[in-house]
Design a protein around this motif. Structure first.
Motif, PDB file in Angstrom:
ATOM      1  N   LYS A 117       0.823  -1.215   0.000  1.00 49.88           N
ATOM      2  CA  LYS A 117       0.000   0.000   0.000  1.00 49.88           C
ATOM      3  C   LYS A 117       0.856   1.265   0.000  1.00 49.88           C
ATOM      4  O   LYS A 117       0.382   2.338  -0.363  1.00 49.88           O
ATOM      5  CB  LYS A 117      -0.916   0.011   1.222  1.00 49.88           C
ATOM      6  N   GLY A 118       2.110   1.151   0.426  1.00 51.07           N
ATOM      7  CA  GLY A 118       2.960   2.335   0.509  1.00 51.07           C
ATOM      8  C   GLY A 118       2.678   3.132   1.767  1.00 51.07           C
ATOM      9  O   GLY A 118       1.890   2.734   2.632  1.00 51.07           O
ATOM     10  N   MET A 119       3.299   4.284   1.869  1.00 52.56           N
ATOM     11  CA  MET A 119       3.174   5.089   3.075  1.00 52.56           C
ATOM     12  C   MET A 119       3.444   6.556   2.777  1.00 52.56           C
ATOM     13  O   MET A 119       4.273   6.886   1.925  1.00 52.56           O
ATOM     14  CB  MET A 119       4.168   4.588   4.117  1.00 52.56           C
ATOM     15  N   THR A 120       2.737   7.443   3.476  1.00 56.83           N
ATOM     16  CA  THR A 120       2.963   8.883   3.354  1.00 56.83           C
ATOM     17  C   THR A 120       3.318   9.454   4.716  1.00 56.83           C
ATOM     18  O   THR A 120       2.656   9.163   5.716  1.00 56.83           O
ATOM     19  CB  THR A 120       1.707   9.600   2.817  1.00 56.83           C
ATOM     20  N   GLY A 121       4.396  10.235   4.755  1.00 60.27           N
ATOM     21  CA  GLY A 121       4.823  10.857   5.998  1.00 60.27           C
ATOM     22  C   GLY A 121       5.158  12.319   5.793  1.00 60.27           C
ATOM     23  O   GLY A 121       4.937  12.878   4.705  1.00 60.27           O
ATOM     24  N   GLN A 122       5.690  12.940   6.837  1.00 61.00           N
ATOM     25  CA  GLN A 122       6.058  14.357   6.760  1.00 61.00           C
ATOM     26  C   GLN A 122       7.399  14.581   7.435  1.00 61.00           C
ATOM     27  O   GLN A 122       7.731  13.917   8.425  1.00 61.00           O
ATOM     28  CB  GLN A 122       5.001  15.233   7.446  1.00 61.00           C
ATOM     29  N   ALA A 123       8.157  15.529   6.882  1.00 56.89           N
ATOM     30  CA  ALA A 123       9.409  15.962   7.498  1.00 56.89           C
ATOM     31  C   ALA A 123       9.255  17.422   7.907  1.00 56.89           C
ATOM     32  O   ALA A 123       8.748  18.234   7.126  1.00 56.89           O
ATOM     33  CB  ALA A 123      10.579  15.807   6.522  1.00 56.89           C
ATOM     34  N   VAL A 124       9.653  17.729   9.121  1.00 53.83           N
ATOM     35  CA  VAL A 124       9.520  19.098   9.634  1.00 53.83           C
ATOM     36  C   VAL A 124      10.736  19.910   9.215  1.00 53.83           C
ATOM     37  O   VAL A 124      11.860  19.621   9.624  1.00 53.83           O
ATOM     38  CB  VAL A 124       9.379  19.096  11.166  1.00 53.83           C
ATOM     39  N   VAL A 125      10.503  20.941   8.402  1.00 61.61           N
ATOM     40  CA  VAL A 125      11.588  21.797   7.901  1.00 61.61           C
ATOM     41  C   VAL A 125      11.514  23.135   8.649  1.00 61.61           C
ATOM     42  O   VAL A 125      10.598  23.927   8.432  1.00 61.61           O
ATOM     43  CB  VAL A 125      11.455  22.031   6.382  1.00 61.61           C
ATOM     44  N   PRO A 126      12.455  23.411   9.562  1.00 57.00           N
ATOM     45  CA  PRO A 126      12.391  24.641  10.368  1.00 57.00           C
ATOM     46  C   PRO A 126      12.645  25.920   9.575  1.00 57.00           C
ATOM     47  O   PRO A 126      12.142  26.979   9.917  1.00 57.00           O
ATOM     48  CB  PRO A 126      13.466  24.416  11.432  1.00 57.00           C
ATOM     49  N   SER A 127      13.460  25.831   8.520  1.00 51.10           N
ATOM     50  CA  SER A 127      13.726  26.975   7.646  1.00 51.10           C
ATOM     51  C   SER A 127      14.003  26.432   6.245  1.00 51.10           C
ATOM     52  O   SER A 127      14.095  25.225   6.049  1.00 51.10           O
ATOM     53  CB  SER A 127      14.912  27.804   8.160  1.00 51.10           C
ATOM     54  N   THR A 128      14.114  27.315   5.266  1.00 50.38           N
ATOM     55  CA  THR A 128      14.279  26.865   3.886  1.00 50.38           C
ATOM     56  C   THR A 128      15.452  25.894   3.739  1.00 50.38           C
ATOM     57  O   THR A 128      16.561  26.150   4.192  1.00 50.38           O
ATOM     58  CB  THR A 128      14.494  28.068   2.958  1.00 50.38           C
ATOM     59  N   SER A 129      15.152  24.753   3.122  1.00 45.60           N
ATOM     60  CA  SER A 129      16.175  23.731   2.885  1.00 45.60           C
ATOM     61  C   SER A 129      16.413  23.624   1.381  1.00 45.60           C
ATOM     62  O   SER A 129      15.476  23.364   0.616  1.00 45.60           O
ATOM     63  CB  SER A 129      15.708  22.379   3.441  1.00 45.60           C
ATOM     64  N   THR A 130      17.649  23.836   0.960  1.00 47.90           N
ATOM     65  CA  THR A 130      17.962  23.786  -0.472  1.00 47.90           C
ATOM     66  C   THR A 130      17.993  22.359  -1.005  1.00 47.90           C
ATOM     67  O   THR A 130      17.632  22.099  -2.155  1.00 47.90           O
ATOM     68  CB  THR A 130      19.308  24.469  -0.740  1.00 47.90           C
ATOM     69  N   VAL A 131      18.425  21.409  -0.160  1.00 46.85           N
ATOM     70  CA  VAL A 131      18.461  20.002  -0.539  1.00 46.85           C
ATOM     71  C   VAL A 131      17.813  19.198   0.587  1.00 46.85           C
ATOM     72  O   VAL A 131      18.297  19.228   1.720  1.00 46.85           O
ATOM     73  CB  VAL A 131      19.902  19.501  -0.776  1.00 46.85           C
ATOM     74  N   THR A 132      16.739  18.496   0.268  1.00 46.00           N
ATOM     75  CA  THR A 132      16.006  17.757   1.288  1.00 46.00           C
ATOM     76  C   THR A 132      15.849  16.300   0.844  1.00 46.00           C
ATOM     77  O   THR A 132      15.383  16.040  -0.267  1.00 46.00           O
ATOM     78  CB  THR A 132      14.615  18.367   1.523  1.00 46.00           C
ATOM     79  N   THR A 133      16.244  15.366   1.694  1.00 45.63           N
ATOM     80  CA  THR A 133      16.148  13.948   1.347  1.00 45.63           C
ATOM     81  C   THR A 133      15.576  13.153   2.523  1.00 45.63           C
ATOM     82  O   THR A 133      15.653  13.586   3.679  1.00 45.63           O
ATOM     83  CB  THR A 133      17.522  13.350   0.991  1.00 45.63           C
ATOM     84  N   VAL A 134      15.027  11.986   2.198  1.00 49.52           N
ATOM     85  CA  VAL A 134      14.542  11.048   3.212  1.00 49.52           C
ATOM     86  C   VAL A 134      15.089   9.672   2.861  1.00 49.52           C
ATOM     87  O   VAL A 134      14.818   9.142   1.782  1.00 49.52           O
ATOM     88  CB  VAL A 134      13.005  11.001   3.275  1.00 49.52           C
TER      89      VAL A 134
END
Length: 231
Positions: A117-134
Protein backbone atom coordinates in the motif's frame (compact mmCIF):
# COMPACT_ATOMS: atom_id res chain seq x y z
CA UNK A 1 -23.91 30.95 93.01
CA UNK A 2 -23.29 28.41 90.25
CA UNK A 3 -19.92 26.66 90.18
CA UNK A 4 -18.14 24.32 87.78
CA UNK A 5 -17.78 20.91 89.36
CA UNK A 6 -15.15 18.26 88.75
CA UNK A 7 -17.88 16.10 87.24
CA UNK A 8 -18.56 18.78 84.60
CA UNK A 9 -14.91 19.00 83.70
CA UNK A 10 -14.66 15.21 83.60
CA UNK A 11 -17.70 14.99 81.29
CA UNK A 12 -16.14 17.51 78.91
CA UNK A 13 -12.82 15.65 78.82
CA UNK A 14 -14.61 12.36 78.18
CA UNK A 15 -16.63 13.90 75.34
CA UNK A 16 -13.52 15.44 73.84
CA UNK A 17 -11.69 12.11 74.04
CA UNK A 18 -14.64 10.32 72.39
CA UNK A 19 -14.76 12.74 69.45
CA UNK A 20 -11.01 12.82 68.80
CA UNK A 21 -10.76 9.03 69.01
CA UNK A 22 -13.22 8.81 66.10
CA UNK A 23 -15.74 6.59 67.94
CA UNK A 24 -18.77 8.85 67.82
CA UNK A 25 -21.96 7.33 66.49
CA UNK A 26 -21.24 5.06 63.57
CA UNK A 27 -17.85 6.63 62.84
CA UNK A 28 -14.77 4.40 63.04
CA UNK A 29 -12.21 6.81 61.65
CA UNK A 30 -9.09 7.89 63.52
CA UNK A 31 -8.11 11.25 64.91
CA UNK A 32 -6.24 12.11 61.71
CA UNK A 33 -9.51 12.14 59.75
CA UNK A 34 -11.73 14.47 61.78
CA UNK A 35 -14.63 15.52 59.56
CA UNK A 36 -17.33 18.13 59.75
CA UNK A 37 -19.50 15.93 62.02
CA UNK A 38 -16.70 15.56 64.56
CA UNK A 39 -15.95 19.27 64.31
CA UNK A 40 -19.59 20.12 65.03
CA UNK A 41 -19.72 17.73 67.98
CA UNK A 42 -16.59 19.32 69.41
CA UNK A 43 -18.27 22.73 69.13
CA UNK A 44 -21.47 21.50 70.83
CA UNK A 45 -19.46 19.76 73.57
CA UNK A 46 -17.53 22.95 74.14
CA UNK A 47 -20.77 24.92 74.51
CA UNK A 48 -22.28 22.36 76.90
CA UNK A 49 -19.23 22.31 79.13
CA UNK A 50 -18.21 25.96 79.17
CA UNK A 51 -17.75 27.74 82.49
CA UNK A 52 -21.07 29.49 83.27
CA UNK A 53 -19.15 32.09 85.27
CA UNK A 54 -16.91 32.88 82.31
CA UNK A 55 -18.74 31.85 79.12
CA UNK A 56 -16.96 31.93 75.83
CA UNK A 57 -17.24 35.17 73.88
CA UNK A 58 -19.89 35.20 71.13
CA UNK A 59 -17.38 36.35 68.53
CA UNK A 60 -15.31 33.21 69.16
CA UNK A 61 -18.35 31.02 68.52
CA UNK A 62 -19.06 32.92 65.32
CA UNK A 63 -15.44 32.40 64.21
CA UNK A 64 -15.70 28.67 64.93
CA UNK A 65 -18.99 28.44 63.03
CA UNK A 66 -17.27 30.14 60.08
CA UNK A 67 -14.49 27.55 60.24
CA UNK A 68 -17.10 24.78 60.32
CA UNK A 69 -18.79 26.26 57.24
CA UNK A 70 -15.45 26.48 55.41
CA UNK A 71 -14.64 22.86 56.31
CA UNK A 72 -18.01 21.66 54.99
CA UNK A 73 -17.55 23.64 51.77
CA UNK A 74 -14.08 22.15 51.17
CA UNK A 75 -15.37 18.62 51.75
CA UNK A 76 -18.24 19.17 49.31
CA UNK A 77 -15.79 20.62 46.79
CA UNK A 78 -13.54 17.58 47.16
CA UNK A 79 -16.52 15.28 46.49
CA UNK A 80 -17.42 17.28 43.37
CA UNK A 81 -13.85 17.17 42.07
CA UNK A 82 -13.75 13.39 42.58
CA UNK A 83 -16.98 13.06 40.60
CA UNK A 84 -15.59 15.19 37.77
CA UNK A 85 -12.42 13.06 37.75
CA UNK A 86 -14.52 9.92 37.40
CA UNK A 87 -16.44 11.41 34.47
CA UNK A 88 -13.17 12.46 32.82
CA UNK A 89 -11.78 8.93 33.08
CA UNK A 90 -14.99 7.56 31.56
CA UNK A 91 -14.65 10.05 28.71
CA UNK A 92 -11.03 8.94 28.19
CA UNK A 93 -12.13 5.31 28.04
CA UNK A 94 -14.68 6.18 25.35
CA UNK A 95 -12.05 8.05 23.33
CA UNK A 96 -9.62 5.15 23.73
CA UNK A 97 -12.07 2.58 22.36
CA UNK A 98 -12.62 4.70 19.24
CA UNK A 99 -8.87 4.90 18.52
CA UNK A 100 -8.15 1.16 18.41
CA UNK A 101 -7.55 0.03 14.83
CA UNK A 102 -7.24 3.59 13.55
CA UNK A 103 -4.23 5.29 12.02
CA UNK A 104 -2.52 8.20 13.78
CA UNK A 105 0.33 10.50 12.76
CA UNK A 106 3.03 10.55 15.42
CA UNK A 107 6.46 12.06 16.01
CA UNK A 108 8.54 8.98 15.23
CA UNK A 109 11.56 7.86 13.22
CA UNK A 110 10.23 4.40 12.32
CA UNK A 111 6.96 2.64 11.67
CA UNK A 112 5.47 -0.62 10.44
CA UNK A 113 4.81 -0.37 6.68
CA UNK A 114 2.56 -2.48 4.43
CA UNK A 115 4.68 -2.19 1.27
CA UNK A 116 1.76 -3.24 -0.97
CA UNK A 117 0.00 0.00 0.00
CA UNK A 118 2.96 2.34 0.51
CA UNK A 119 3.17 5.09 3.07
CA UNK A 120 2.96 8.88 3.35
CA UNK A 121 4.82 10.86 6.00
CA UNK A 122 6.06 14.36 6.76
CA UNK A 123 9.41 15.96 7.50
CA UNK A 124 9.52 19.10 9.63
CA UNK A 125 11.59 21.80 7.90
CA UNK A 126 12.39 24.64 10.37
CA UNK A 127 13.73 26.97 7.65
CA UNK A 128 14.28 26.86 3.89
CA UNK A 129 16.17 23.73 2.88
CA UNK A 130 17.96 23.79 -0.47
CA UNK A 131 18.46 20.00 -0.54
CA UNK A 132 16.01 17.76 1.29
CA UNK A 133 16.15 13.95 1.35
CA UNK A 134 14.54 11.05 3.21
CA UNK A 135 16.41 7.76 3.56
CA UNK A 136 14.37 4.58 3.95
CA UNK A 137 16.25 2.07 6.12
CA UNK A 138 15.19 -1.55 6.70
CA UNK A 139 15.46 -3.53 9.94
CA UNK A 140 19.05 -4.58 9.15
CA UNK A 141 20.20 -0.95 8.91
CA UNK A 142 20.51 -0.98 5.11
CA UNK A 143 19.35 2.06 3.15
CA UNK A 144 16.93 0.65 0.56
CA UNK A 145 15.64 3.89 -0.92
CA UNK A 146 16.49 7.60 -0.92
CA UNK A 147 13.65 10.04 -1.61
CA UNK A 148 14.69 13.40 -3.05
CA UNK A 149 12.33 16.17 -1.95
CA UNK A 150 14.39 18.96 -3.54
CA UNK A 151 14.12 22.47 -2.13
CA UNK A 152 11.57 22.94 0.64
CA UNK A 153 10.32 26.04 2.41
CA UNK A 154 9.79 26.17 6.17
CA UNK A 155 6.93 23.93 7.25
CA UNK A 156 5.96 20.28 6.93
CA UNK A 157 7.22 18.63 3.74
CA UNK A 158 5.15 15.60 2.71
CA UNK A 159 6.79 12.53 1.18
CA UNK A 160 5.45 9.24 -0.15
CA UNK A 161 7.18 5.87 -0.32
CA UNK A 162 5.66 3.25 -2.61
CA UNK A 163 7.27 0.32 -0.79
CA UNK A 164 9.93 -0.26 -3.47
CA UNK A 165 13.71 -0.06 -3.35
CA UNK A 166 15.95 2.00 -5.67
CA UNK A 167 15.82 -0.75 -8.34
CA UNK A 168 12.00 -0.80 -8.39
CA UNK A 169 11.55 -4.08 -6.50
CA UNK A 170 8.71 -4.25 -3.95
CA UNK A 171 10.14 -4.98 -0.53
CA UNK A 172 8.69 -7.13 2.24
CA UNK A 173 6.32 -5.48 4.69
CA UNK A 174 7.82 -4.73 8.08
CA UNK A 175 9.37 -2.05 10.22
CA UNK A 176 11.29 0.70 8.40
CA UNK A 177 13.11 3.79 9.62
CA UNK A 178 12.94 7.15 7.85
CA UNK A 179 15.89 9.50 8.19
CA UNK A 180 15.15 13.00 6.89
CA UNK A 181 17.92 15.52 6.24
CA UNK A 182 17.95 19.07 4.96
CA UNK A 183 20.55 21.64 3.98
CA UNK A 184 19.83 24.62 6.23
CA UNK A 185 22.05 27.62 5.59
CA UNK A 186 24.53 25.28 3.93
CA UNK A 187 24.64 22.86 6.87
CA UNK A 188 23.32 19.29 6.65
CA UNK A 189 20.74 18.96 9.44
CA UNK A 190 18.60 16.05 10.63
CA UNK A 191 14.87 16.70 10.46
CA UNK A 192 12.02 15.43 12.62
CA UNK A 193 9.64 13.04 10.87
CA UNK A 194 5.92 12.46 11.42
CA UNK A 195 4.91 8.94 10.42
CA UNK A 196 1.61 7.02 10.35
CA UNK A 197 1.03 4.18 12.80
CA UNK A 198 -1.89 1.93 13.69
CA UNK A 199 -3.21 1.84 17.26
CA UNK A 200 -3.47 -1.77 18.44
CA UNK A 201 -4.57 -1.08 22.02
CA UNK A 202 -4.75 1.65 24.64
CA UNK A 203 -3.49 1.65 28.23
CA UNK A 204 -5.56 3.84 30.55
CA UNK A 205 -3.56 6.28 32.65
CA UNK A 206 -3.68 6.42 36.43
CA UNK A 207 -4.62 9.57 38.32
CA UNK A 208 -2.77 12.56 36.91
CA UNK A 209 -1.36 10.76 33.87
CA UNK A 210 -2.63 10.53 30.31
CA UNK A 211 -3.46 7.31 28.52
CA UNK A 212 -0.85 5.56 26.39
CA UNK A 213 -1.35 4.36 22.83
CA UNK A 214 0.18 0.97 22.03
CA UNK A 215 1.11 0.90 18.33
CA UNK A 216 1.20 -2.01 15.90
CA UNK A 217 5.01 -1.82 15.62
CA UNK A 218 5.38 -2.56 19.34
CA UNK A 219 6.11 0.99 20.47
CA UNK A 220 3.90 3.16 22.65
CA UNK A 221 3.46 6.86 23.26
CA UNK A 222 1.28 9.29 25.18
CA UNK A 223 -1.92 10.52 23.55
CA UNK A 224 -0.58 14.09 23.79
CA UNK A 225 2.19 13.16 21.28
CA UNK A 226 -0.30 12.40 18.50
CA UNK A 227 -0.20 15.01 15.71
CA UNK A 228 -3.19 13.79 13.73
CA UNK A 229 -5.83 11.05 13.86
CA UNK A 230 -6.79 9.40 10.60
CA UNK A 231 -9.15 6.65 9.59
Amino acid sequence: MTTVTNDTTSDYLKSLQTVTSGKTGDSTTGASSLGKDSFLQLLVTQMQNQNPLDPQDNSEFVAQLAQFSSLETMQNLSTSVDAIGGMYQSSQALQASSLVGHSVIVDSGSTNVDTTKGMTGQAVVPSTSTVTTVQVVDSTGTTVRTLDLGEQKAGNASFTWDGKDDSGETLASGNYSFIAKGSLDGTATGLTTYLPATVSSVTMGSAGTSMTLNLADGTNLALSKVQQIGI
